[in-house]
Design a protein around this motif. Structure first.
Motif, PDB file in Angstrom:
ATOM      1  N   LYS A 269       0.851  -1.185   0.000  1.00  0.00           N
ATOM      2  CA  LYS A 269       0.000   0.000   0.000  1.00  0.00           C
ATOM      3  C   LYS A 269       0.893   1.243   0.000  1.00  0.00           C
ATOM      4  N   LEU A 270       0.680   2.131  -0.946  1.00  0.00           N
ATOM      5  CA  LEU A 270       1.453   3.365  -1.036  1.00  0.00           C
ATOM      6  C   LEU A 270       0.822   4.493  -0.234  1.00  0.00           C
ATOM      7  N   TYR A 271      -0.480   4.596  -0.301  1.00  0.00           N
ATOM      8  CA  TYR A 271      -1.196   5.557   0.519  1.00  0.00           C
ATOM      9  C   TYR A 271      -2.653   5.177   0.588  1.00  0.00           C
ATOM     10  N   ASP A 272      -3.310   5.663   1.620  1.00  0.00           N
ATOM     11  CA  ASP A 272      -4.745   5.433   1.826  1.00  0.00           C
ATOM     12  C   ASP A 272      -5.226   6.630   2.632  1.00  0.00           C
ATOM     13  N   GLU A 273      -5.678   7.666   1.942  1.00  0.00           N
ATOM     14  CA  GLU A 273      -6.011   8.933   2.573  1.00  0.00           C
ATOM     15  C   GLU A 273      -7.493   9.246   2.416  1.00  0.00           C
ATOM     16  N   ASP A 274      -8.070   9.830   3.441  1.00  0.00           N
ATOM     17  CA  ASP A 274      -9.411  10.404   3.360  1.00  0.00           C
ATOM     18  C   ASP A 274      -9.242  11.908   3.358  1.00  0.00           C
ATOM     19  N   GLU A 275     -10.028  12.581   2.529  1.00  0.00           N
ATOM     20  CA  GLU A 275      -9.904  14.023   2.438  1.00  0.00           C
ATOM     21  C   GLU A 275     -11.258  14.604   2.028  1.00  0.00           C
ATOM     22  N   THR A 276     -11.641  15.684   2.648  1.00  0.00           N
ATOM     23  CA  THR A 276     -12.808  16.433   2.215  1.00  0.00           C
ATOM     24  C   THR A 276     -12.315  17.453   1.204  1.00  0.00           C
ATOM     25  N   VAL A 277     -12.893  17.410   0.005  1.00  0.00           N
ATOM     26  CA  VAL A 277     -12.386  18.259  -1.073  1.00  0.00           C
ATOM     27  C   VAL A 277     -13.494  19.120  -1.662  1.00  0.00           C
ATOM     28  N   LYS A 278     -13.076  20.135  -2.379  1.00  0.00           N
ATOM     29  CA  LYS A 278     -14.009  20.969  -3.142  1.00  0.00           C
ATOM     30  C   LYS A 278     -14.075  20.402  -4.553  1.00  0.00           C
ATOM     31  N   VAL A 279     -15.293  20.239  -5.070  1.00  0.00           N
ATOM     32  CA  VAL A 279     -15.493  19.758  -6.435  1.00  0.00           C
ATOM     33  C   VAL A 279     -16.358  20.772  -7.162  1.00  0.00           C
ATOM     34  N   ARG A 280     -15.932  21.109  -8.355  1.00  0.00           N
ATOM     35  CA  ARG A 280     -16.711  22.028  -9.195  1.00  0.00           C
ATOM     36  C   ARG A 280     -17.162  21.258 -10.431  1.00  0.00           C
ATOM     37  N   PHE A 281     -18.451  21.314 -10.728  1.00  0.00           N
ATOM     38  CA  PHE A 281     -18.980  20.709 -11.936  1.00  0.00           C
ATOM     39  C   PHE A 281     -19.342  21.831 -12.885  1.00  0.00           C
ATOM     40  N   VAL A 282     -18.888  21.714 -14.120  1.00  0.00           N
ATOM     41  CA  VAL A 282     -19.134  22.780 -15.089  1.00  0.00           C
ATOM     42  C   VAL A 282     -19.427  22.176 -16.455  1.00  0.00           C
TER      43      VAL A 282
ATOM     44  N   PHE B 274     -20.322  23.422 -20.538  1.00  0.00           N
ATOM     45  CA  PHE B 274     -20.314  24.559 -21.455  1.00  0.00           C
ATOM     46  C   PHE B 274     -20.197  24.049 -22.877  1.00  0.00           C
ATOM     47  N   THR B 275     -20.459  24.944 -23.815  1.00  0.00           N
ATOM     48  CA  THR B 275     -20.326  24.585 -25.221  1.00  0.00           C
ATOM     49  C   THR B 275     -19.381  25.554 -25.911  1.00  0.00           C
ATOM     50  N   THR B 276     -18.738  25.039 -26.945  1.00  0.00           N
ATOM     51  CA  THR B 276     -17.990  25.880 -27.865  1.00  0.00           C
ATOM     52  C   THR B 276     -18.808  25.922 -29.149  1.00  0.00           C
ATOM     53  N   GLU B 277     -18.238  26.400 -30.190  1.00  0.00           N
ATOM     54  CA  GLU B 277     -18.958  26.466 -31.458  1.00  0.00           C
ATOM     55  C   GLU B 277     -19.378  25.081 -31.950  1.00  0.00           C
ATOM     56  N   HIS B 278     -18.566  24.051 -31.629  1.00  0.00           N
ATOM     57  CA  HIS B 278     -18.814  22.719 -32.184  1.00  0.00           C
ATOM     58  C   HIS B 278     -19.038  21.612 -31.162  1.00  0.00           C
ATOM     59  N   VAL B 279     -18.673  21.833 -29.896  1.00  0.00           N
ATOM     60  CA  VAL B 279     -18.642  20.729 -28.936  1.00  0.00           C
ATOM     61  C   VAL B 279     -19.241  21.150 -27.599  1.00  0.00           C
ATOM     62  N   ARG B 280     -19.880  20.190 -26.924  1.00  0.00           N
ATOM     63  CA  ARG B 280     -20.343  20.385 -25.557  1.00  0.00           C
ATOM     64  C   ARG B 280     -19.367  19.667 -24.621  1.00  0.00           C
ATOM     65  N   TYR B 281     -19.061  20.288 -23.490  1.00  0.00           N
ATOM     66  CA  TYR B 281     -18.187  19.699 -22.485  1.00  0.00           C
ATOM     67  C   TYR B 281     -18.892  19.679 -21.139  1.00  0.00           C
ATOM     68  N   ASP B 282     -18.641  18.623 -20.368  1.00  0.00           N
ATOM     69  CA  ASP B 282     -19.097  18.503 -18.987  1.00  0.00           C
ATOM     70  C   ASP B 282     -17.915  17.983 -18.177  1.00  0.00           C
ATOM     71  N   PHE B 283     -17.438  18.790 -17.236  1.00  0.00           N
ATOM     72  CA  PHE B 283     -16.263  18.429 -16.455  1.00  0.00           C
ATOM     73  C   PHE B 283     -16.549  18.501 -14.967  1.00  0.00           C
ATOM     74  N   GLY B 284     -15.861  17.650 -14.230  1.00  0.00           N
ATOM     75  CA  GLY B 284     -15.764  17.752 -12.790  1.00  0.00           C
ATOM     76  C   GLY B 284     -14.324  18.127 -12.481  1.00  0.00           C
ATOM     77  N   ILE B 285     -14.136  19.148 -11.664  1.00  0.00           N
ATOM     78  CA  ILE B 285     -12.787  19.573 -11.273  1.00  0.00           C
ATOM     79  C   ILE B 285     -12.665  19.350  -9.773  1.00  0.00           C
ATOM     80  N   VAL B 286     -11.787  18.441  -9.389  1.00  0.00           N
ATOM     81  CA  VAL B 286     -11.597  18.062  -7.990  1.00  0.00           C
ATOM     82  C   VAL B 286     -10.355  18.765  -7.460  1.00  0.00           C
ATOM     83  N   PHE B 287     -10.570  19.670  -6.507  1.00  0.00           N
ATOM     84  CA  PHE B 287      -9.462  20.404  -5.895  1.00  0.00           C
ATOM     85  C   PHE B 287      -9.037  19.649  -4.642  1.00  0.00           C
ATOM     86  N   THR B 288      -7.837  19.097  -4.684  1.00  0.00           N
ATOM     87  CA  THR B 288      -7.352  18.218  -3.629  1.00  0.00           C
ATOM     88  C   THR B 288      -5.928  18.590  -3.235  1.00  0.00           C
ATOM     89  N   ASN B 289      -5.523  18.146  -2.064  1.00  0.00           N
ATOM     90  CA  ASN B 289      -4.132  18.337  -1.643  1.00  0.00           C
ATOM     91  C   ASN B 289      -3.245  17.196  -2.133  1.00  0.00           C
TER      92      ASN B 289
END
Length: 99
Positions: free
Chosen positions: A6-19, A21-36
């Motif tokens: 086992k290299l690591y086993d960590e619990d962490e409360t993190v901020k997640v942003r779901f966003v 959006f579209t460009t001229e040709h494509v739709r995107y759906d992302f989750g951005i996980v801000f972690t230490n």
């Protein structure tokens, strides 16, 4: 059962942003996980494909890696995505992960 080290086993409360959006040709759906974890780099997950990448401000300058990480077909789309992430992912110095 010692099948792995086992290299690591960590619990962490993190901020997640779901966003979404579209460009001229494509739709995107992302989750951005801000972690230490992962040297402080946010984990960016494409909710449509499941592809993910650890990205910081330095990584965003390399549109070829953005294009490859998220399987983007055109260089222009990769540049637009990189531009979006530059506004969404704050600059933070690389943290010391494994002291």
């Amino acid at each position: 059962m010692d099948l792995f080290d086992k290299l690591y086993d960590e619990d962490e409360t993190v901020k997640v942003r779901f966003v979404g959006f579209t460009t001229e040709h494509v739709r995107y759906d992302f989750g951005i996980v801000f972690t230490n974890m992962f040297f402080g780099k946010p984990l960016v997950v494409c909710m449509q494909t499941g592809r993910s990448a650890l990205l910081d401000a330095t990584d965003l300058k390399n549109t070829d890696s953005i294009q490859k990480a998220f399987n983007i077909q055109s260089k222009k789309e990769a540049e637009e995505l990189s531009s979006f992430f530059e506004e969404s992912i704050p600059f933070s110095p690389i943290a010391e992960q494994y002291d």
